[in-house]
Design an enzyme around this catalytic site. Sequence first.
Site, PDB file in Angstrom:
ATOM      1  N   GLY A  46       0.771  -1.190  -0.082  1.00 40.11           N
ATOM      2  CA  GLY A  46       0.057   0.052  -0.026  1.00 40.11           C
ATOM      3  C   GLY A  46       0.908   1.422   0.061  1.00 40.11           C
ATOM      4  N   GLN A  51       2.676   9.804   2.139  1.00 40.58           N
ATOM      5  CA  GLN A  51       4.109   9.398   2.000  1.00 40.58           C
ATOM      6  C   GLN A  51       4.941   9.900   0.911  1.00 40.58           C
ATOM      7  OE1 GLN A  51       2.408   5.298   2.419  1.00 40.58           O
ATOM      8  NE2 GLN A  51       4.419   5.036   3.700  1.00 40.58           N
ATOM      9  N   CYS A  92       6.009  -0.429   7.262  1.00 40.77           N
ATOM     10  CA  CYS A  92       5.840   0.924   6.649  1.00 40.77           C
ATOM     11  C   CYS A  92       7.076   1.328   5.728  1.00 40.77           C
ATOM     12  CB  CYS A  92       5.488   2.094   7.426  1.00 40.77           C
ATOM     13  SG  CYS A  92       4.866   3.407   6.842  1.00 40.77           S
ATOM     14  N   LEU A  93       6.728   1.663   4.517  1.00 42.59           N
ATOM     15  CA  LEU A  93       7.709   2.096   3.882  1.00 42.59           C
ATOM     16  C   LEU A  93       8.354   3.349   4.135  1.00 42.59           C
ATOM     17  CD1 LEU A  93       6.030   1.571   0.166  1.00 42.59           C
ATOM     18  CD2 LEU A  93       7.874   0.016   1.097  1.00 42.59           C
ATOM     19  N   HIS A 134      -4.223   1.322   7.938  1.00 41.14           N
ATOM     20  CA  HIS A 134      -2.776   1.752   7.893  1.00 41.14           C
ATOM     21  C   HIS A 134      -2.714   3.047   7.024  1.00 41.14           C
ATOM     22  CE1 HIS A 134       1.791   0.988   7.953  1.00 41.14           C
ATOM     23  NE2 HIS A 134       1.471   1.969   7.060  1.00 41.14           N
ATOM     24  N   GLU A 135      -3.368   2.978   5.855  1.00 39.92           N
ATOM     25  CA  GLU A 135      -3.116   4.014   5.022  1.00 39.92           C
ATOM     26  C   GLU A 135      -3.960   5.237   5.232  1.00 39.92           C
ATOM     27  OE1 GLU A 135      -0.732   3.565   3.179  1.00 39.92           O
ATOM     28  OE2 GLU A 135      -0.855   1.238   2.957  1.00 39.92           O
ATOM     29  N   HIS A 138      -2.054   7.294   7.308  1.00 36.07           N
ATOM     30  CA  HIS A 138      -1.072   8.349   6.934  1.00 36.07           C
ATOM     31  C   HIS A 138      -1.931   9.528   6.392  1.00 36.07           C
ATOM     32  CE1 HIS A 138       2.443   6.057   6.630  1.00 36.07           C
ATOM     33  NE2 HIS A 138       1.874   4.926   6.054  1.00 36.07           N
TER      34      HIS A 138
HETATM   35  O1  GNR Z   1       4.062  -2.683   2.620  1.00 33.47           O
HETATM   36  C1  GNR Z   1       3.356  -2.460   3.786  1.00 33.47           C
HETATM   37  N1  GNR Z   1       3.250  -3.491   4.319  1.00 33.47           N
HETATM   38  C2  GNR Z   1       2.182  -3.589   5.311  1.00 33.47           C
HETATM   39  C3  GNR Z   1       2.181  -4.766   6.190  1.00 33.47           C
HETATM   40  C4  GNR Z   1       1.309  -4.855   7.286  1.00 33.47           C
HETATM   41  C5  GNR Z   1       0.325  -3.874   7.456  1.00 33.47           C
HETATM   42  C6  GNR Z   1       0.547  -2.859   6.655  1.00 33.47           C
HETATM   43  C7  GNR Z   1       1.440  -2.596   5.688  1.00 33.47           C
HETATM   44  S1  GNR Z   1       1.409  -1.145   4.627  1.00 33.47           S
HETATM   45  C8  GNR Z   1       3.101  -1.407   4.118  1.00 33.47           C
HETATM   46  C9  GNR Z   1       3.341  -0.131   3.071  1.00 33.47           C
HETATM   47  C10 GNR Z   1       2.960   1.335   3.502  1.00 33.47           C
HETATM   48  O2  GNR Z   1       4.043   1.663   4.209  1.00 33.47           O
HETATM   49  N2  GNR Z   1       1.902   1.673   3.557  1.00 33.47           N
HETATM   50  O3  GNR Z   1       1.668   2.992   3.715  1.00 33.47           O
HETATM   51 NI    NI Z   2       2.862   2.873   5.764  1.00 32.90          NI
END
Ligand code: GNR
Ligand code: NI
Length: 168
Positions: A46, A51, A92-93, A134-135, A138
């Site tokens: 995601g 980001q 998270c990236l 999670h997104e 952000h």
């Molecule tokens: O790549 C991602 N893996 C992930 C694994 C578990 C829960 C959420 C994520 S999102 C993350 C990519 C990212 O940072 N999205 O904002």
């Molecule tokens: Ni993230």
Amino acid sequence: MAILHILEFPDPRLRKIAAPVTVFDDKLEDLIDNMLETMYEANGIGLAATQVNVHKRLLVIDVSEEKDSPQVFINPSFEVIEEELSEYDEGCLSVPGFYETVSRPSGIRVVAQDKSGEKIELEVEGILATCIQHEIDHLDGKLFVDYLSALKRNRIRDKLEKEHKKSA
Ligand code: GNR
Ligand code: NI
């Protein structure tokens, strides 16, 4: 298409609240294409616009095994339909190299728009429900490390700041 630069914690720009998307034009389509390319290149499931330093309410996701099922959510919101919590090891990236367990509601109903502005409504569970939450975090300036203890969060911050100084 282009690979976009991904901001890393503790960059204060990750704390900005994104504004609703109001214009559904070619420029938005270009941004979506570039976000998808950036997500795939980084091996993420995601990516939120925040980001890549674009403070608009959109996100891209692909939780498929084959990485052939991109999903785009514009102006997304959700309500909890299954309060029971699921635990996932989240990464998270924007927090590269760190993985910690986070609990979130296991089922949600998502309302959003697609790239043409058409309304999307769906009920999701599992990793997709976790990823969408999670997104959307952000877009509200929130990171998964905010769910951890201050001790863990500060350790992660200090390690990433050291990495950033090394490569600066
Ligand atoms: O790549 C991602 N893996 C992930 C694994 C578990 C829960 C959420 C994520 S999102 C993350 C990519 C990212 O940072 N999205 O904002
Ligand atoms: Ni993230």
